[in-house]
Design an enzyme around this catalytic site. Structure first.
Site, short mmCIF file in Angstrom:
data_model
loop_
_atom_site.label_atom_id
_atom_site.label_comp_id
_atom_site.label_asym_id
_atom_site.label_seq_id
_atom_site.Cartn_x
_atom_site.Cartn_y
_atom_site.Cartn_z
N LYS A 1 2.12 -0.74 -18.65
CA LYS A 1 1.87 0.77 -18.22
C LYS A 1 2.14 1.79 -19.26
O LYS A 1 1.74 2.69 -19.67
CB LYS A 1 2.31 1.06 -17.06
CG LYS A 1 1.73 0.37 -15.90
CD LYS A 1 2.47 0.34 -14.34
CE LYS A 1 1.54 -0.54 -13.62
NZ LYS A 1 2.24 -0.93 -12.17
N GLN B 1 7.44 0.95 -8.92
CA GLN B 1 6.93 -0.32 -9.30
C GLN B 1 7.45 -1.47 -7.93
O GLN B 1 8.71 -1.46 -7.72
CB GLN B 1 7.52 -0.93 -10.53
CG GLN B 1 6.90 -2.14 -10.91
CD GLN B 1 5.45 -2.31 -11.13
OE1 GLN B 1 5.00 -1.61 -11.82
NE2 GLN B 1 4.72 -3.36 -10.68
N ASP C 1 -0.85 5.73 -7.58
CA ASP C 1 -1.00 4.50 -7.15
C ASP C 1 -2.18 4.54 -5.94
O ASP C 1 -2.63 3.44 -5.68
CB ASP C 1 0.34 3.71 -6.77
CG ASP C 1 0.97 2.81 -7.88
OD1 ASP C 1 0.11 2.31 -8.72
OD2 ASP C 1 1.84 2.37 -7.83
#
Ligand code: NAP
Length: 293
Positions: free
Chosen positions: A52, A96, A119
């Protein structure tokens, strides 16, 4: 049979994003800034986050990585989330997953300001997705939509079977495939571990989206001639020929299934690269305040 090249599409989209970012910056605008919180040292998570950060560089974004050891307290993590919520320089951020057992993932997700939830896991974004309002769409389903769209795959009126009902893939995917839009307008069936007629459902499907995490689950006899097969599965299986000692295996038995398909995604190089690029697209939207002011 046409192979869907997620790697190539992802590379192209990153270039498109980078070009737009340079235009924004040249016009005096702000460079989008994505922050990521990583807890512990899980091998998979380390790789995802490193990818990422690399993708942020390719897109011309600013990125920040905030690391904690696995014994960080829930309170400490929630404080950091609040700090990022308040930080005007951070346009979007992710925590995460998975998190260590002593931390409630749901609590952390709900603590994120939905306007920075790139997200798309916050209940406000999930809810807005389900009623067709602008929102941050979760990355994997959004990447699949992009592939369907760029390969001009017809979805309207098609019978689509989604295998798996997780909050991050199966459920949002099913919702997006049934929405009144293109891609969308499909007749959607969702199968999971309690489904009785899963094989029959697949045999009748025009489009199969497999997201269960069971290597080689979808076999040749389950797929009809001309079907479109999207393989989300990425299970690490031991492979002595690889330097890492493992390879990523999809949910689809590729050799058997591919010859019957009109389109199919490989693993790796299909859905995976699109997932990261979708996060980049959401970060660009966040930087532009395109969805929420
Ligand atoms: P998950 O949370 O473990 O959910 C798996 C789903 O599959 C569940 O709904 C489960 O049913 C169902 N399932 C499991 N075994 C089954 C079986 N034998 N028959 C029918 N249904 C079954 O997984 P996830 O997070 O959605 O991820 C799925 C896969 O996609 C994993 O391999 C993951 O690594 C991969 N993935 C890849 C990407 C990417 O970027 N390529 C992104 C995300 C995930 P129940 O609900 O009944 O338990």
């Amino acid at each position: 049979m046409e192979l869907i090249d997620g790697k190539a599409v992802a590379a192209q989209i990153k270039q498109e994003i980078a070009a737009e970012v340079e235009q924004i910056v040249a016009a005096g605008g702000k460079r989008p800034h994505l922050a990521a919180i990583l807890v512990g040292h899980d091998g998979g998570s380390e790789t995802y986050v490193a990818n990422k950060v690399k993708a942020c560089e390719a897109c011309g974004f600013k990125s920040s990585l905030i690391r904690y050891e696995a014994d960080v307290t829930e309170e400490e993590l929630l404080n950091k989330v609040e700090e990022l919520n308040q930080d005007a320089d951070v346009d979007g951020f992710i925590v995460q997953l998975p998190l260590p057992k002593h931390i409630s993932e749901q609590k952390v997700i709900e603590a994120i300001d939905y306007r920075k939830d790139v997200d798309g896991f916050h209940p406000i974004n999930v809810g807005r997705l389900n009623i067709g309002l602008p929102c941050y769409v979760s990355a994997t389903p959004n990447g699949i939509l992009e592939l369907l769209s760029r390969y001009h795959i017809e979805t309207s009126g098609k019978k689509c079977v989604v295998l798996g009902r997780s909050n991050i893939v199966g459920k949002p995917m099913a919702s997006l495939m049934m929405r009144k839009a293109t891609p969308g307008d499909a007749t959607v069936t969702v199968c999971h571990s309690h489904s009785k007629d899963l094989v029959k459902e697949c045999q009748e499907a025009d489009i199969i989206i497999a997201a269960i995490g069971r290597p080689n689950f979808v076999t040749g006899d389950m797929v009809k001639e001309g079907a479109v097969v999207i393989d989300v599965g990425t299970t690490r299986v031991p492979d002595a020929t690889k330097k890492s000692g493992f390879r990523l295996n999809g949910d689809v038995k590729f050799d058997e299934v591919a010859p019957k398909c009109s389109f199919i995604t490989p693993v790796p190089g299909g859905v995976g690269p699109m997932t990261i690029v979708s996060l980049m697209k959401n970060t660009l939207l966040a930087g532009k305040k395109a969805i929420y002011k």
